[in-house]
Motif scaffolding. Sequence first.
Motif, PDB file in Angstrom:
ATOM      1  N   ARG A  49     -94.034 -31.474  -4.284  1.00  0.00           N
ATOM      2  CA  ARG A  49     -95.126 -32.120  -5.018  1.00  0.00           C
ATOM      3  C   ARG A  49     -96.245 -31.104  -5.253  1.00  0.00           C
ATOM      4  N   PRO A  50     -96.858 -31.143  -6.434  1.00  0.00           N
ATOM      5  CA  PRO A  50     -97.889 -30.157  -6.773  1.00  0.00           C
ATOM      6  C   PRO A  50     -99.020 -30.038  -5.745  1.00  0.00           C
ATOM      7  N   LYS A  51     -99.376 -31.127  -5.089  1.00  0.00           N
ATOM      8  CA  LYS A  51    -100.503 -31.061  -4.151  1.00  0.00           C
ATOM      9  C   LYS A  51    -100.224 -30.133  -2.968  1.00  0.00           C
ATOM     10  N   PHE A  52     -98.953 -29.839  -2.709  1.00  0.00           N
ATOM     11  CA  PHE A  52     -98.612 -28.963  -1.591  1.00  0.00           C
ATOM     12  C   PHE A  52     -98.569 -27.489  -1.991  1.00  0.00           C
ATOM     13  N   ASP A  53     -98.659 -27.192  -3.280  1.00  0.00           N
ATOM     14  CA  ASP A  53     -98.612 -25.799  -3.723  1.00  0.00           C
ATOM     15  C   ASP A  53     -99.746 -24.962  -3.134  1.00  0.00           C
ATOM     16  N   LYS A  54    -100.911 -25.552  -2.988  1.00  0.00           N
ATOM     17  CA  LYS A  54    -102.057 -24.830  -2.419  1.00  0.00           C
ATOM     18  C   LYS A  54    -101.986 -24.760  -0.888  1.00  0.00           C
ATOM     19  N   LEU A  55    -101.243 -25.662  -0.290  1.00  0.00           N
ATOM     20  CA  LEU A  55    -101.206 -25.759   1.167  1.00  0.00           C
ATOM     21  C   LEU A  55    -100.045 -25.008   1.817  1.00  0.00           C
ATOM     22  N   ILE A  56     -98.936 -24.900   1.091  1.00  0.00           N
ATOM     23  CA  ILE A  56     -97.737 -24.292   1.669  1.00  0.00           C
ATOM     24  C   ILE A  56     -97.218 -23.230   0.713  1.00  0.00           C
ATOM     25  N   SER A  57     -97.300 -21.983   1.142  1.00  0.00           N
ATOM     26  CA  SER A  57     -96.841 -20.886   0.284  1.00  0.00           C
ATOM     27  C   SER A  57     -95.315 -20.888   0.177  1.00  0.00           C
ATOM     28  N   LYS A  58     -94.811 -20.199  -0.838  1.00  0.00           N
ATOM     29  CA  LYS A  58     -93.362 -20.069  -0.996  1.00  0.00           C
ATOM     30  C   LYS A  58     -92.759 -19.366   0.210  1.00  0.00           C
ATOM     31  N   GLU A  59     -93.476 -18.384   0.749  1.00  0.00           N
ATOM     32  CA  GLU A  59     -92.989 -17.658   1.924  1.00  0.00           C
ATOM     33  C   GLU A  59     -92.881 -18.578   3.131  1.00  0.00           C
ATOM     34  N   THR A  60     -93.863 -19.443   3.309  1.00  0.00           N
ATOM     35  CA  THR A  60     -93.838 -20.390   4.429  1.00  0.00           C
ATOM     36  C   THR A  60     -92.675 -21.348   4.280  1.00  0.00           C
ATOM     37  N   ARG A  61     -92.444 -21.818   3.079  1.00  0.00           N
ATOM     38  CA  ARG A  61     -91.325 -22.727   2.826  1.00  0.00           C
ATOM     39  C   ARG A  61     -89.999 -22.044   3.161  1.00  0.00           C
ATOM     40  N   TYR A  62     -89.853 -20.819   2.700  1.00  0.00           N
ATOM     41  CA  TYR A  62     -88.630 -20.070   2.973  1.00  0.00           C
ATOM     42  C   TYR A  62     -88.458 -19.869   4.478  1.00  0.00           C
ATOM     43  N   TYR A  63     -89.502 -19.386   5.143  1.00  0.00           N
ATOM     44  CA  TYR A  63     -89.451 -19.148   6.589  1.00  0.00           C
ATOM     45  C   TYR A  63     -89.136 -20.442   7.338  1.00  0.00           C
ATOM     46  N   PHE A  64     -89.751 -21.526   6.915  1.00  0.00           N
ATOM     47  CA  PHE A  64     -89.531 -22.809   7.588  1.00  0.00           C
ATOM     48  C   PHE A  64     -88.055 -23.188   7.577  1.00  0.00           C
ATOM     49  N   PHE A  65     -87.448 -23.173   6.407  1.00  0.00           N
ATOM     50  CA  PHE A  65     -86.040 -23.580   6.328  1.00  0.00           C
ATOM     51  C   PHE A  65     -85.121 -22.586   7.036  1.00  0.00           C
ATOM     52  N   GLU A  66     -85.453 -21.325   6.984  1.00  0.00           N
ATOM     53  CA  GLU A  66     -84.683 -20.323   7.718  1.00  0.00           C
ATOM     54  C   GLU A  66     -84.738 -20.610   9.220  1.00  0.00           C
ATOM     55  N   MET A  67     -85.955 -20.904   9.721  1.00  0.00           N
ATOM     56  CA  MET A  67     -86.134 -21.214  11.134  1.00  0.00           C
ATOM     57  C   MET A  67     -85.372 -22.478  11.525  1.00  0.00           C
ATOM     58  N   VAL A  68     -85.474 -23.511  10.711  1.00  0.00           N
ATOM     59  CA  VAL A  68     -84.801 -24.775  11.020  1.00  0.00           C
ATOM     60  C   VAL A  68     -83.295 -24.567  11.126  1.00  0.00           C
ATOM     61  N   TYR A  69     -82.724 -23.854  10.155  1.00  0.00           N
ATOM     62  CA  TYR A  69     -81.277 -23.629  10.189  1.00  0.00           C
ATOM     63  C   TYR A  69     -80.871 -22.735  11.358  1.00  0.00           C
ATOM     64  N   ASP A  70     -81.788 -21.870  11.821  1.00  0.00           N
ATOM     65  CA  ASP A  70     -81.478 -20.992  12.954  1.00  0.00           C
ATOM     66  C   ASP A  70     -81.561 -21.697  14.301  1.00  0.00           C
ATOM     67  N   VAL A  71     -82.542 -22.575  14.464  1.00  0.00           N
ATOM     68  CA  VAL A  71     -82.804 -23.097  15.815  1.00  0.00           C
ATOM     69  C   VAL A  71     -82.522 -24.591  16.010  1.00  0.00           C
ATOM     70  N   CYS A  72     -82.374 -25.326  14.933  1.00  0.00           N
ATOM     71  CA  CYS A  72     -82.144 -26.765  15.082  1.00  0.00           C
ATOM     72  C   CYS A  72     -80.648 -27.082  14.996  1.00  0.00           C
ATOM     73  N   GLN A  73     -80.304 -28.221  15.535  1.00  0.00           N
ATOM     74  CA  GLN A  73     -78.939 -28.723  15.457  1.00  0.00           C
ATOM     75  C   GLN A  73     -78.816 -29.574  14.196  1.00  0.00           C
ATOM     76  N   ILE A  74     -77.897 -29.197  13.321  1.00  0.00           N
ATOM     77  CA  ILE A  74     -77.673 -29.973  12.101  1.00  0.00           C
ATOM     78  C   ILE A  74     -76.643 -31.049  12.436  1.00  0.00           C
ATOM     79  N   THR A  75     -76.972 -32.289  12.115  1.00  0.00           N
ATOM     80  CA  THR A  75     -76.064 -33.387  12.436  1.00  0.00           C
ATOM     81  C   THR A  75     -75.810 -34.254  11.211  1.00  0.00           C
ATOM     82  N   ASP A  76     -74.694 -34.910  11.229  1.00  0.00           N
ATOM     83  CA  ASP A  76     -74.377 -35.889  10.191  1.00  0.00           C
ATOM     84  C   ASP A  76     -74.822 -37.273  10.654  1.00  0.00           C
ATOM     85  N   ILE A  77     -75.122 -38.110   9.712  1.00  0.00           N
ATOM     86  CA  ILE A  77     -75.458 -39.494  10.023  1.00  0.00           C
ATOM     87  C   ILE A  77     -74.156 -40.287   9.978  1.00  0.00           C
ATOM     88  N   THR A  78     -73.746 -40.796  11.132  1.00  0.00           N
ATOM     89  CA  THR A  78     -72.457 -41.492  11.240  1.00  0.00           C
ATOM     90  C   THR A  78     -72.606 -42.964  11.604  1.00  0.00           C
TER      91      THR A  78
END
Length: 138
Positions: A49-78
């Motif tokens: 959403r446009p309102k987050f463009d000023k609050l969250i940089s593209k670098e932060t978004r990239y780092y965030f998802f990289e971190m999540v995929y590295d340290v979190c457990q990905i699960t399916d909804i069963t």
Amino acid sequence: MKVLFDTNLWISFMIGKRLSSLVDVLNRQDVEVYVSEQLLDEIRTVISRPKFDKLISKETRYYFFEMVYDVCQITDITVQADSPIRDIKDIYLLSMAESVPVDYIVSGDKDLLDLGKHVDIPILNYSEFITITKQTQL
């Protein structure tokens, strides 16, 4: 301890609120944080959403998802949860919590917090969760 963070907390972490305490939680050997592709899709939708463009940089978004995929457990909804929750769009989160199953759901969402628990899984705000983690520190 198995934990599920709601979308609103992940976004708060991205915009800088309590980021250091999240890193502390993610680095603990006794804590497993779970996410699903549906949860990650919701995060992507919200931060696009446009309102987050000023609050969250593209670098932060990239780092965030990289971190999540590295340290979190990905699960399916069963499991399809059954709940009297007011906001039906949150049912996937409860379904995910049951699918793992997690020990805690952590949220800032009033509808979820008002439930208090879901099938014996406590629903806590972040401050309550941090208090519990301090009590169980290694």
